[in-house]
Design an enzyme around this catalytic site. Structure first.
Site, mmCIF file in Angstrom:
data_model
loop_
_atom_site.group_PDB
_atom_site.id
_atom_site.type_symbol
_atom_site.label_atom_id
_atom_site.label_comp_id
_atom_site.label_asym_id
_atom_site.label_seq_id
_atom_site.Cartn_x
_atom_site.Cartn_y
_atom_site.Cartn_z
ATOM 1 C CG ASP A 129 -18.463 -64.554 -58.303
ATOM 2 O OD1 ASP A 129 -18.811 -64.226 -57.149
ATOM 3 O OD2 ASP A 129 -19.248 -64.566 -59.267
ATOM 4 N N GLY A 148 -12.244 -62.939 -54.924
ATOM 5 C CA GLY A 148 -12.070 -61.585 -54.418
ATOM 6 C C GLY A 148 -13.394 -60.881 -54.252
ATOM 7 C CG ASP A 149 -15.642 -57.307 -52.106
ATOM 8 O OD1 ASP A 149 -16.423 -56.944 -53.015
ATOM 9 O OD2 ASP A 149 -15.777 -56.949 -50.922
ATOM 10 C CG PHE A 150 -17.678 -57.041 -57.694
ATOM 11 C CD1 PHE A 150 -18.480 -56.243 -56.896
ATOM 12 C CD2 PHE A 150 -18.227 -58.200 -58.235
ATOM 13 C CE1 PHE A 150 -19.794 -56.581 -56.635
ATOM 14 C CE2 PHE A 150 -19.548 -58.547 -57.992
ATOM 15 C CZ PHE A 150 -20.340 -57.726 -57.189
ATOM 16 C CG HIS A 184 -29.638 -56.772 -62.528
ATOM 17 N ND1 HIS A 184 -30.717 -57.547 -62.883
ATOM 18 C CD2 HIS A 184 -28.759 -57.635 -61.956
ATOM 19 C CE1 HIS A 184 -30.519 -58.809 -62.531
ATOM 20 N NE2 HIS A 184 -29.328 -58.881 -61.977
#
Length: 344
Positions: free
Chosen positions: A208, A234-236, A254
């Protein structure tokens, strides 16, 4: 014939039904007040008067009484003949000290940032744009980055919802056989911790944003699985940690439109080994006009993020666009289903 007449006699007239629906947000706002003030926590040892509760919450006793009386009228509190109020099984869900508390969810959804954003729903309907951005002048994730207290309430709300859904997920879906599971966007680690607790041979990786991961350290440690769960900030949208033979995302896809969702899932595809599993926990919109939680949560996504709830066919297309094949959908005794696919 007499039975039919009896049924008709008890039917609520259409104008009364409409008045009940129109005034529904009055109830919601009273629930927000109860959650914000911690009324359920104050009543956990027994009933109290409005004066006692007002003293504990620094509020105006006669006005608080009117809110409590209204909540009691819809069975969200009890009210005795001497005007003392107590918890019901429904209001107990707002206690902050229980597993799966809905207090933070009530606060974030019925007040704080969601409530003013929903006031701009018409702008989304007229333009297709995100109502939150119109109301606040920035995307919701930027807002949370600038308002850490709101972000904390939101993350606590997601943790509470995860705790509510965990038992239903585990009752319906067996995670056995997975060696390493990666949870993408897993917040404070409620779901991955519960998976690791039930599967002592499994290892986990939680991804996350760095500030959320900082908040995940204490609950993951408390869950007893910290030695088997790596925490990664991190950054997905940039990348997903490799090394897992399954990746799970709960209530993440969603939040995003199709293009953004496919970008996230393609990063999952790159991180997974051949035949690795992609598991989504999402509400699947059913066909027909029956009530389902997903149909109103879909509007919440329109208002807040520009995302959407999806049908089975829409999920199937997302999987295929990202290089996966949707293999099965497992319903649970909650609004959520477990969607499983494999890398192709």
């Amino acid at each position: 014939m007499s039975g039919q007449k009896g049924a008709m006699a008890t039917e609520v007239p259409a104008p009364q039904q409409m008045l009940q629906l129109i005034s529904g947000f009055w109830i919601s706002r009273c629930i927000y007040i109860a959650a914000k003030l911690g009324i359920a926590d104050l009543l956990k040892e027994g009933s109290k008067s409005a004066e006692e509760l007002a003293s504990a919450t620094n509020t105006h006793p006669p006005s608080l009484f009117r809110v409590l009386r209204a909540l009691a009228s819809v069975n969200l509190l009890t009210q005795s003949h001497d005007k003392r109020f107590g918890n019901t099984p429904v209001s107990e869900t707002l206690r902050s000290d229980i597993q799966g508390s809905l207090r933070a969810f009530a606060m974030t959804e019925l007040g704080e940032e969601h409530y003013p954003a929903w006031g701009e729903l018409l702008s989304s309907v007229q333009t297709g744009a995100i109502a939150f951005d119109h109301a606040f002048g920035m995307p919701v994730w930027e807002f949370f980055a600038k308002n850490p207290q709101n972000a904390k309430i939101f993350n606590d709300a997601m943790s509470g919802m995860t705790a509510q859904a965990n038992e239903a997920i585990h009752a319906a879906y067996d995670f056995a056989g997975i060696n390493t599971i990666v949870e993408v966007g897993g917040g404070h680690g409620g779901l991955i911790s519960s998976i690791l607790q039930r599967n002592p041979q499994m290892r986990g990786i939680l991804l996350d944003s760095p500030q959320v991961i900082e908040g995940a350290k204490a609950p993951v440690n408390a869950s007893g699985v910290a030695d088997r769960c790596e925490l990664v900030g991190g950054d997905f949208f940039q990348s997903v940690p490799a090394g897992g033979d399954a990746i799970i995302l709960k209530w993440i896809i969603h939040d995003w439109n199709d293009e953004q969702s496919i970008a996230i899932l393609k990063n999952c595809h790159r991180a997974l080994a051949e035949n690795g599993k992609l598991i989504l926990v999402e509400a699947v919109v059913p066909p027909g006009s029956d009530f389902h939680f997903s149909k109103f949560m879909d509007l919440n996504m329109l208002v807040m993020t520009g995302g959407r709830e999806r049908t089975e066919e829409e999920f199937r297309k997302l999987y295929e666009a990202a290089g996966f094949r949707l293999t099965r959908i497992v319903p649970t005794q909650s609004p959520f289903s477990v969607l499983e696919g494999v890398r192709i």
